[in-house]
Design a protein around this motif. Structure first.
Motif, short mmCIF file in Angstrom:
data_model
loop_
_atom_site.label_atom_id
_atom_site.label_comp_id
_atom_site.label_asym_id
_atom_site.label_seq_id
_atom_site.Cartn_x
_atom_site.Cartn_y
_atom_site.Cartn_z
N GLN A 637 0.91 -1.08 0.06
CA GLN A 637 0.01 0.04 -0.08
C GLN A 637 0.99 1.23 0.07
N GLY A 638 0.32 2.50 -0.41
CA GLY A 638 0.87 3.65 -0.31
C GLY A 638 1.58 4.09 -1.43
N ARG A 639 1.92 5.17 -1.86
CA ARG A 639 2.61 5.73 -2.94
C ARG A 639 4.14 5.98 -2.22
N SER A 640 5.10 5.74 -3.24
CA SER A 640 6.48 5.74 -2.68
C SER A 640 7.22 6.66 -3.53
N GLY A 641 8.13 7.33 -3.08
CA GLY A 641 9.00 8.18 -3.86
C GLY A 641 10.52 8.27 -2.92
N ASN A 642 11.06 7.34 -3.19
CA ASN A 642 12.24 7.10 -1.95
C ASN A 642 13.58 8.01 -2.83
N ILE A 643 14.33 8.51 -1.93
CA ILE A 643 15.63 9.05 -2.38
C ILE A 643 16.80 8.19 -1.50
N SER A 644 17.46 7.41 -1.96
CA SER A 644 18.22 6.67 -1.27
C SER A 644 19.74 7.17 -1.33
N PHE A 645 20.62 7.34 0.08
CA PHE A 645 21.83 7.85 -0.17
C PHE A 645 22.83 6.62 0.35
N SER A 646 23.88 6.37 -0.17
CA SER A 646 24.82 5.32 0.39
C SER A 646 26.25 5.94 0.07
N VAL A 647 27.20 5.54 1.00
CA VAL A 647 28.40 5.82 0.58
C VAL A 647 29.39 4.74 1.21
N SER A 648 30.45 4.53 0.25
CA SER A 648 31.29 3.29 0.83
C SER A 648 32.77 3.70 0.65
N ASN A 649 33.57 3.23 1.60
CA ASN A 649 34.90 3.51 1.58
C ASN A 649 35.72 2.47 1.74
N SER A 674 24.18 3.76 4.67
CA SER A 674 22.97 3.98 3.73
C SER A 674 21.69 4.72 4.45
N ILE A 675 20.96 5.52 3.84
CA ILE A 675 19.77 5.68 4.51
C ILE A 675 18.77 6.29 3.62
N SER A 676 17.71 6.43 3.50
CA SER A 676 16.67 6.75 2.55
C SER A 676 15.64 7.61 2.92
N TYR A 677 15.00 8.46 2.18
CA TYR A 677 14.08 9.34 2.32
C TYR A 677 12.83 9.03 1.55
N ASN A 678 11.57 9.09 2.09
CA ASN A 678 10.30 8.82 1.28
C ASN A 678 9.60 10.05 1.17
N THR A 679 9.72 10.88 -0.23
CA THR A 679 8.87 11.80 -0.31
C THR A 679 7.44 11.80 -0.17
N ALA A 680 7.04 10.65 -0.42
CA ALA A 680 5.55 10.32 -0.41
C ALA A 680 4.77 10.24 0.90
N ALA A 681 5.86 10.06 2.03
CA ALA A 681 5.10 9.50 3.28
C ALA A 681 4.88 10.83 4.01
N LYS A 682 3.62 10.81 4.67
CA LYS A 682 3.34 12.08 5.49
C LYS A 682 3.79 12.12 6.78
N VAL A 683 4.29 10.86 7.45
CA VAL A 683 4.72 10.89 8.70
C VAL A 683 6.22 9.81 8.70
N ARG A 684 7.07 10.25 9.28
CA ARG A 684 8.37 9.34 9.38
C ARG A 684 8.88 8.91 8.13
N PRO A 685 9.39 9.77 7.43
CA PRO A 685 9.93 9.48 5.97
C PRO A 685 11.06 9.00 6.10
N TRP A 686 12.00 9.32 7.23
CA TRP A 686 13.43 8.81 7.09
C TRP A 686 13.25 7.28 7.53
N SER A 687 14.34 6.69 6.80
CA SER A 687 14.55 5.15 7.13
C SER A 687 15.48 5.13 8.19
N ASN A 688 15.71 4.09 8.79
CA ASN A 688 16.86 3.80 9.86
C ASN A 688 18.15 3.95 9.06
#
Length: 936
Positions: A637-649, A674-688
């Motif tokens: 369920q729910g619309r998603s618009g995720n922006i994911s960021f990751s970096v590796s060293n 790594s972490i992601s942000y859901n632009t479509a979420a109304k509450v708690r858009p950030w992931s762990n």
């Protein structure tokens, strides 16, 4: 002059007379002509056989007979020669005598080259009688009494080791002293034996043993009379068992040992067993069917006096360069207790084992393999052979799989079918997937030109793949599996996936990968739910469901784009300039965008709801999917618009070692987040926030760690309960909340690792000159027949090496050993404890996994000990423990098994002969099955 002439004629006559009996010595091989050559002169006619004086022309017409025709001295007839040539040779000398003997000295060899099977005799001294075609051979004794070069007689493929032998090539009979002949896995020895025409041996007071120490066997069957038919059988009269030269009161009126170099059918002798639960019984008795060189069948059975019985069938099959496998099927009925009493029980179980392997060269276009280990849940616990096997008794899971794969290279397709079975022996649950069909299309570039001219166009980089999967599975109890309905109880469906993607290079340094994914699922049913206020207990209402069978199509799609690059940094520290240290740091940042519509919307029909009234008058809306709980999960369920960021060293270092060679080591193999942000979420858009670390600490050990940090903080609701709030930890000035970490590791301690650890802490250098293979020291026990080893012939001597000695002159003590330790731990939040109101953190708890210990110790070349144990920190008890001790007794073996701790306790002690033909020659003592719980 006349006397001189007369004397000369006399001397010439004497020399001519003696020339036929002259003595000669030769060092080269000789050959005796066969029968056809020795009698050829008679066939041609000898001028001396018919004398012209016997028939006189003056008296032939008068009397017809001459008085001189009958000679008073009879002519001896010539002896019949051999049918084939005889070749002989010696390394020292060959001496011929006037009496027709030939003596061969020094590794003599005589070969009678008959057409079918040649007869060969080798010895240090061989005497041949040319007239009677007999040979006599023996060895040579030195000043110390050691005999070497004893005869080895070989008639066809059967060799005989003897002290002396007298043999006649014509009659093919002979007398042999101290003969040793290998027949199958055993040896037949005898002081005096007679060899017959058909290669059989007749002996008196002979021995049969499987011990290869012919002079002094550790055990043997003393035979009064025996007939040995090489490669066929041994038949004896009365015989008794002798162990270490001590006759035992174990005798038989006769025995018969068959031998065969090929597969043959025959009976399998059963083994006697006494068990208080099952009664007296015979086990593993049956028949062996030698069907062909490619297949066999072994049928065995068990039977007990209290009614228990079992039937087992096992077949091995092989087709060279094609396939090979093993098939086993077992069925058993176990009756324990006394009929009519409460402890009486009957268990019916079966087990199927199938292992099939296809040869890699058989067919490159298709493969087939099988690994089946299926049994009812109580089979391992009731099988009589597992009562003294703690690992089989404590086995919790069984897995089986059968797979077939077909490669269509010309169409770029791969078809595969798999069947899987997973069993849980604790609760008898079973999960079956039958079948799991997959079809995949390799990556294709539909817009790529067949004849490319110039640079590659952007649309030529577009690639398409396809993957289809059809699945049919069920999860139930093993006793209900064959009672299930394919339509109602089994979960089935099909899924199609089509990803379309392309990779482009932007500004030379950035890789851009856009992609579109389409997924479609086919279901055979859907379950509609509703609330019925009149259902349930006491009419309080309950959820009711209605299953509608039919074809249902569910699809979803998404689009994404990722951008990544690599950033290189070089650093040369000022310290240690002679080492020429250089450090390279590689940073790989990545950002991706993904979007998908809300497939929980009503227009799709993938999710629906019903109203559930509460006792307080409020109404709850229950949202569910009619396609949930099936083979493939429905879209979320729910619309998603995720922006994911990751970096590796990645950090590596190069430097010069003491030999001026360039070495490269990894300082940090990987450190990423790594972490992601859901632009479509109304509450708690950030992931762990996810962090991972990997370090290569040595060549054999890599440390890996992955952990999660919660983004949103804890808070108290209006009732005072701890819940996850909508505020981030960052808004409180705190880093993300550590969720926990778990890992497992193992380490092996042995001779080499122990020396390295000891050298690390003491500063001593590890002794690299010792054996790295862990070979054990020789057994220091003396068998009592060491004095006879010097008297054995060179063919039985074993190569020995001088034992290594330490600085004090004592033999170096070597005892190979190995201990493997494995365990793990988990760090997690302990929500059972009160939360810290200042930091809003729960205390952490550390739980240790069970410590498993297994290893082996080789006390000597003949003594070995292995064990398996452990400790469960959660239940605070020692896990199932087993010790196994084995002793190699040359032609016998001794084994002892002991399990003093754990759920099943037992002991077992066995001494048995190593030869398979004497598998019933054993002594066994074991604990009873009813006393396995506590026998001491």
């Amino acid at each position: 002059m006349k006397p001189r002439i007369i004397i000369s004629f006399v001397l010439l006559f004497v020399l001519l007379f003696l020339s036929g009996e002259a003595v000669s010595q030769r060092r080269r091989g000789k050959m005796i002509p066969p029968k056809s050559q020795t009698t050829s002169s008679q066939a041609a006619g000898d001028s001396l056989t018919t004398d012209s004086l016997r028939t006189d022309s003056l008296t032939a017409g008068l009397s017809g007979k001459d008085s001189l025709a009958a000679d008073s001295v009879p002519v001896a007839p010539k002896k019949e020669g051999l049918d084939a040539p005889v070749t002989y040779e010696a390394t020292d000398s060959i001496v011929f005598t006037q009496s027709g003997f030939a003596h061969l000295y020094g590794e003599g060899k005589v070969v009678y080259q008959q057409p079918r099977k040649p007869i060969e005799l080798t010895a240090d001294v061989i005497t041949m009688n040319m007239d009677s075609s007999t040979v006599y051979a023996h060895g040579v004794e030195d000043s110390l009494g050691n005999v070497s070069g004893t005869p080895v007689f070989k008639d066809g493929e059967t060799p005989y080791e003897t002290n002396t032998i007298r043999y006649n090539f014509k009659s093919k009979k002979g007398l042999i002293s101290n003969v040793v002949s290998q027949q199958g896995e055993g040896y037949v020895t005898g002081n005096n034996a007679k060899k017959g025409t058909n290669d059989e041996l007749y002996m008196k007071k002979g021995r049969y043993t499987t011990c290869d120490n012919h002079e002094h066997p550790h055990f043997y069957m003393q035979m009064t009379y025996a007939k040995v038919r090489p490669k066929k059988n041994v038949v004896t009269g009365p015989a008794y068992l002798v162990v270490e030269d001590v006759p035992l009161p174990l005798a038989v009126p006769f025995f018969f040992f068959p031998f065969s170099s090929s597969y043959q059918s025959g009976f399998l002798m059963p083994t006697y067993m006494d068990d208080s639960n099952r009664g007296f019984g015979l086990t593993d008795g049956g028949y062996y069917f030698a069907i062909s060189d490619q297949m066999d069948l072994k049928v065995r059975g068990d039977i007990f006096t209290k009614g228990s019985w079992a039937l087992n069938a096992e077949s091995n099959y092989i087709k060279r360069y094609k396939y090979s496998g093993l098939l086993q099927a077992s069925y058993q009925v176990t009756k324990t207790g006394d009929k009519g009493l409460p402890d009486y029980s009957v268990a019916k179980d079966f087990k199927i084992v199938w292992s099939h392997r296809q040869d890699a060269k058989a067919n490159p276009n298709q493969t087939f393999s099988a690994s089946v280990n299926f049994a009812t849940s109580s089979y391992e616990r009731t099988n009589i052979d597992n009562m003294y096997n703690s690992q089989a008794m404590s086995q919790n899971t069984k897995t089986s799989s059968i797979s077939y794969t077909r490669y269509l290279f010309d169409k770029k397709l791969t078809l595969s079918a798999t069947s899987n079975i997973a069993q849980n022996m604790r609760d008898s649950s079973i999960n079956v997937t039958l079948p799991d069909l997959n079809i995949s299309l390799t990556t294709i570039f539909p817009f790529k030109r067949k004849k490319a001219v110039g640079e590659e166009k952007w649309y030529e980089k577009i690639s398409v793949r396809y993957t289809g999967r059809m699945k049919n599975s069920i999860q139930t109890k093993d006793n209900l599996l064959f009672k299930s309905n394919l339509i109602r109880d089994w979960e089935n469906g099909m899924q199609h996936e089509i990803p379309i993607s392309a990779t482009f290079t932007l500004f030379k340094y950035f890789n851009v990968t856009p992609s579109v994914n389409y997924t479609e699922r086919w279901y055979t049913r859907k379950v509609m739910k509703d609330w019925d206020p009149t259902a349930g207990t006491n009419g309080t209402g309950a959820e009711v469901s209605d299953t509608i069978y039919g074809f249902n199509r569910v699809y979803n799609y998404s689009a994404s784009m990722s951008v990544n690059t690599k950033i290189y940094g070089m650093y040369k520290p000022l310290i240690f300039p002679k080492k020429a240290i250089q450090i390279r740091h590689v940073i790989t940042p990545s950002i991706s965008f993904s979007a998908s519509p809300d497939f929980g919307a009503e227009r799709y029909g993938y999710w629906t709801s019903y109203i559930k009234p509460n006792s307080d008058g409020r109404q709850d809306t229950v949202v569910y999917s009619p396609y949930a709980g099936q083979a493939f999960s429905p879209p979320s369920q729910g619309r998603s618009g995720n922006i994911s960021f990751s970096v590796s060293n990645n950090i590596e270092m190069k430097f010069k070692d003491k030999n001026d060679s360039i070495r490269k080591i990894s300082l940090i193999d990987e450190l990423g987040a790594s972490i992601s942000y859901n632009t479509a979420a109304k509450v708690r858009p950030w992931s762990n926030l996810n962090l991972n670390l990997r370090l290569k600490l040595s060549k054999n050990y890599t440390f890996s760690m992955s952990s999660t940090f919660a983004t949103y903080a804890y808070a108290f609701d209006k009732n005072g309960n701890v819940v996850q709030s909508d505020r981030t930890e960052w808004s409180y000035g705190r880093f993300g909340r550590f969720q926990g970490y778990g890992t497992s590791f193992s380490y092996t301690l042995n001779n080499d690792t122990w020396k390295k650890l000891r050298a690390l802490f003491t500063g001593e250098k590890a002794d690299e000159g010792e054996n790295k293979n862990g070979e054990g020291q020789g057994d220091n026990t003396t068998d009592g027949d060491a004095s006879n080893e010097a008297n054995t012939s060179s063919r039985n001597e074993k190569k020995t090496e001088k034992a290594a000695a330490d600085s004090d002159g004592y033999q170096v003590f070597k005892m190979p050993w190995s201990i493997n330790l494995s365990t793990g731990f988990n760090i997690s939040e302990d929500t059972s404890k009160p939360i810290n109101r200042n930091t809003m953190r729960y205390p952490y708890k550390i739980s240790l996994n069970a410590l498993n210990i297994n290893g082996n110790i080789k006390i000597s070349n003949k003594w070995a000990i292995n064990f398996n144990s452990g400790y469960d920190f959660e239940s605070k008890e020692i896990v199932q423990t087993a010790f196994n001790i084995t002793r190699d007794l040359h032609c016998f073996s001794m084994s002892a098994s002991l399990s003093p701790f754990g759920r099943w306790k037992y002991y077992n002690f066995t001494i048995r002969a190593n030869a398979s033909i004497l598998q019933d020659l054993k002594w066994e003592q074991r604990s009873q099955t009813q006393s396995n719980i506590q026998w001491y």
